[in-house]
Design an enzyme around this catalytic site. Structure first.
Site, mmCIF file in Angstrom:
data_model
loop_
_atom_site.group_PDB
_atom_site.id
_atom_site.type_symbol
_atom_site.label_atom_id
_atom_site.label_comp_id
_atom_site.label_asym_id
_atom_site.label_seq_id
_atom_site.Cartn_x
_atom_site.Cartn_y
_atom_site.Cartn_z
ATOM 1 C CG ASP A 21 -64.351 44.666 67.351
ATOM 2 O OD1 ASP A 21 -65.112 45.348 68.046
ATOM 3 O OD2 ASP A 21 -63.409 43.983 67.814
ATOM 4 C CG ASP A 23 -61.606 47.850 72.428
ATOM 5 O OD1 ASP A 23 -60.668 48.373 73.025
ATOM 6 O OD2 ASP A 23 -62.710 48.405 72.247
ATOM 7 C CG ASP A 200 -61.412 40.778 68.746
ATOM 8 O OD1 ASP A 200 -62.329 41.613 68.581
ATOM 9 O OD2 ASP A 200 -60.864 40.576 69.844
#
Length: 248
Positions: A21, A23, A200
């Site tokens: 991922d 961000d 996240d």
């Protein structure tokens, strides 16, 4: 979580494919998406990882893939919009894209007025979807969540609601980050390798689950309690781990 610490610390770059991922995973989250930066050292190490694995590295993001070219460079493959924007895939038919864009355009004026009532909040236009961010205006969470739910009801079938950290998103239903990971695993650079996925937030769960289902490793980043095999504190910890692996 199963104990894979030793395996993770001595990961064989020849046997794994890497999925990140962006961000909150590779880069620290900023109040506005356009303010996010990737450290020069991590950008260099991602390039080295790409070379060392002969191309078995990909980024799977909720952003539009074109947004990341200036941040990660033109070589790393990026699946954007949660996998809907997949590199070199057949494009979505123009009439479908046009209908989606028109549906989202009809919602934006009301959403913009709502955002104006909450200084620090942000409306992110993704053309075939949108995201409402309240990191800079925590008190707006309830109002923005309600607005997204109302938007979903107005849009009807074919759309989905995606919650995240201080954000809620409307996007076309269908492919997710797990679908994108599985598609990457069919490509020559990734084929035959075990996937290791780093994410996240809630929208990363399908990617993490697909990595595990393919015999790989899921790594959760930060404080959100995601189902994973291992946890890292955040982008800085990931950058340090990657730098150490490349030096081994």
């Amino acid at each position: 979580m199963k104990d894979i610490t030793a395996e993770f610390c001595a990961l064989d770059l020849e046997r794994f494919a890497f999925f990140f991922d962006f961000d909150g995973t590779l880069a620290e989250i900023a109040p506005r998406p356009q303010d996010v930066v990737l450290s020069p050292g991590l950008r260099r190490d991602l390039g080295q990882l790409y070379l060392r694995t002969r191309g078995a590295v990909a980024i799977i993001t909720g952003r539009q893939s074109s947004e990341l070219v200036s941040l990660v460079g033109p070589d790393l493959p990026v699946a954007g919009l949660h996998g809907m924007d997949f590199p070199d895939a057949a494009p979505t038919p123009d009439r479908i894209v046009a209908a989606r864009v028109a549906a989202i355009r009809s919602l934006l004026p009301d959403l913009a007025r709502l955002i104006a009532d909450h200084p620090g909040a942000l409306l992110e236009d993704k053309r075939q979807g949108f995201a409402l961010h309240w990191r800079g205006a925590p008190e707006a969470e309830a109002a923005l969540t309600h607005a997204a739910q109302e938007a979903l009801a107005r849009l009807g079938d074919g759309w989905s609601l995606q919650p995240g950290k201080s954000v809620i998103e409307i996007r076309p239903a269908g492919d997710d980050k797990g679908t994108a990971l599985r598609r990457f695993l069919t490509l020559p650079a990734f084929r035959g390798r075990r996937p290791i996925a780093f994410g996240d937030d809630l929208n990363d769960l399908p990617m993490l689950a697909s990595a595990q289902a393919a015999g790989g490793i899921a790594v959760a980043m930060g404080e959100v309690p995601l189902a994973a095999d291992l946890r890292l504190a955040g982008p800085e910890a990931l950058a340090a781990w990657l730098n150490e692996r490349l030096a081994a």
